[in-house]
Design a protein around this motif. Structure first.
Motif, PDB file in Angstrom:
ATOM      1  N   ILE A   1       0.843  -1.198   0.000  1.00  0.00           N
ATOM      2  CA  ILE A   1       0.000   0.000   0.000  1.00  0.00           C
ATOM      3  C   ILE A   1       0.883   1.255   0.000  1.00  0.00           C
ATOM      4  O   ILE A   1       0.625   2.213  -0.723  1.00  0.00           O
ATOM      5  N   GLU A   2       1.958   1.197   0.785  1.00  0.00           N
ATOM      6  CA  GLU A   2       2.879   2.338   0.875  1.00  0.00           C
ATOM      7  C   GLU A   2       3.582   2.574  -0.481  1.00  0.00           C
ATOM      8  O   GLU A   2       3.643   3.699  -0.979  1.00  0.00           O
TER       9      GLU A   2
ATOM     10  N   ALA B   1       1.058   3.822  -3.044  1.00  0.00           N
ATOM     11  CA  ALA B   1       0.693   5.233  -2.879  1.00  0.00           C
ATOM     12  C   ALA B   1       1.664   6.106  -3.665  1.00  0.00           C
ATOM     13  O   ALA B   1       1.266   7.037  -4.368  1.00  0.00           O
TER      14      ALA B   1
ATOM     15  N   TYR C   1       1.050   5.518  -7.402  1.00  0.00           N
ATOM     16  CA  TYR C   1      -0.197   6.172  -7.811  1.00  0.00           C
ATOM     17  C   TYR C   1       0.010   7.678  -7.937  1.00  0.00           C
ATOM     18  O   TYR C   1      -0.366   8.285  -8.944  1.00  0.00           O
TER      19      TYR C   1
ATOM     20  N   SER D   1      -3.315  -2.216  -4.714  1.00  0.00           N
ATOM     21  CA  SER D   1      -3.457  -2.393  -3.261  1.00  0.00           C
ATOM     22  C   SER D   1      -3.751  -1.059  -2.587  1.00  0.00           C
ATOM     23  O   SER D   1      -4.573  -0.977  -1.668  1.00  0.00           O
ATOM     24  N   TYR D   2      -3.082  -0.002  -3.068  1.00  0.00           N
ATOM     25  CA  TYR D   2      -3.327   1.331  -2.518  1.00  0.00           C
ATOM     26  C   TYR D   2      -4.754   1.778  -2.834  1.00  0.00           C
ATOM     27  O   TYR D   2      -5.466   2.275  -1.954  1.00  0.00           O
TER      28      TYR D   2
ATOM     29  N   GLN E   1      -8.406   2.502  -0.142  1.00  0.00           N
ATOM     30  CA  GLN E   1      -9.092   3.778   0.052  1.00  0.00           C
ATOM     31  C   GLN E   1     -10.549   3.563   0.419  1.00  0.00           C
ATOM     32  O   GLN E   1     -11.225   2.754  -0.216  1.00  0.00           O
TER      33      GLN E   1
END
Ligand code: HEC
Length: 138
Positions: free
Chosen positions: A57-58, A61, A64, A131-132, A136
């Motif tokens: 996720i990190e 991010a 993205y 995953s990011y 959300q």
């Protein structure tokens, strides 16, 4: 004195604006460092193997924000320029739709609505971005 202050403040604001334009780049795809994620090999897996993984996720991010946010919106909240990606389901069906779009991009006639990321973003990077997006809140 007041004029001087106003000028100083606007100079700072212009500076911040310019830095943001630079940070978003000229639209060239930005490589995503996926160090720390389980390598997936050449063949694309059918479903997001990293869903819920904090590290993914990190990394996602960052990927993205440097590649997708300028069209799909900061924090994955669409400003109307491109679809809101929070609507893509966090399941196998949503995953295959997502990957197909990201690899192939989107054309409308001769117009490139979204550039293809095939060969520019690794499988690991695309799943990290998914995953990011999945993380959300709607
Ligand atoms: C230049 C702007 C632009 C960039 C950059 C961009 N997209 Fe898009 N994207 C679009 C547009 C516009 C559409 C809708 C295309 C259509 O109408 O068929 C779209 C569609 C999509 C879709 C399909 C969504 C749906 O609900 O149908 C996905 C998934 C997607 N983009 C993911 C991404 C990801 C992930 C990135 C970054 C790696 C990205 N896009 C970068 C403009 C962009």
């Amino acid at each position: 004195m007041k004029t001087w202050m106003a000028m100083a403040v606007s100079a700072v604001l212009i500076g911040i604006g310019a830095a943001q334009v630079l940070a978003h780049g000229d639209g060239a795809p930005q490589p995503v460092d996926t160090t720390g994620l389980k390598p997936l090999g050449e063949d694309w897996v059918p479903e997001n193997p990293y869903r819920g993984d904090a590290k993914a996720i990190e990394i996602g991010a960052r990927g993205y924000n440097s590649n997708c946010a300028r069209c799909h919106g900061l924090d994955v909240k669409s400003g109307g320029m491109a679809p809101d990606l929070r609507a893509v389901e966090p399941n196998a069906e949503g995953d295959s739709w997502f990957v197909a779009r990201v690899r192939g991009g989107a054309m409308r006639g001769d117009a490139v609505k979204m550039p293809p990321f095939e060969g520019l973003l690794s499988q690991e990077a695309v799943w990290a971005i998914k995953s990011y997006v999945d993380a959300q809140p709607d």
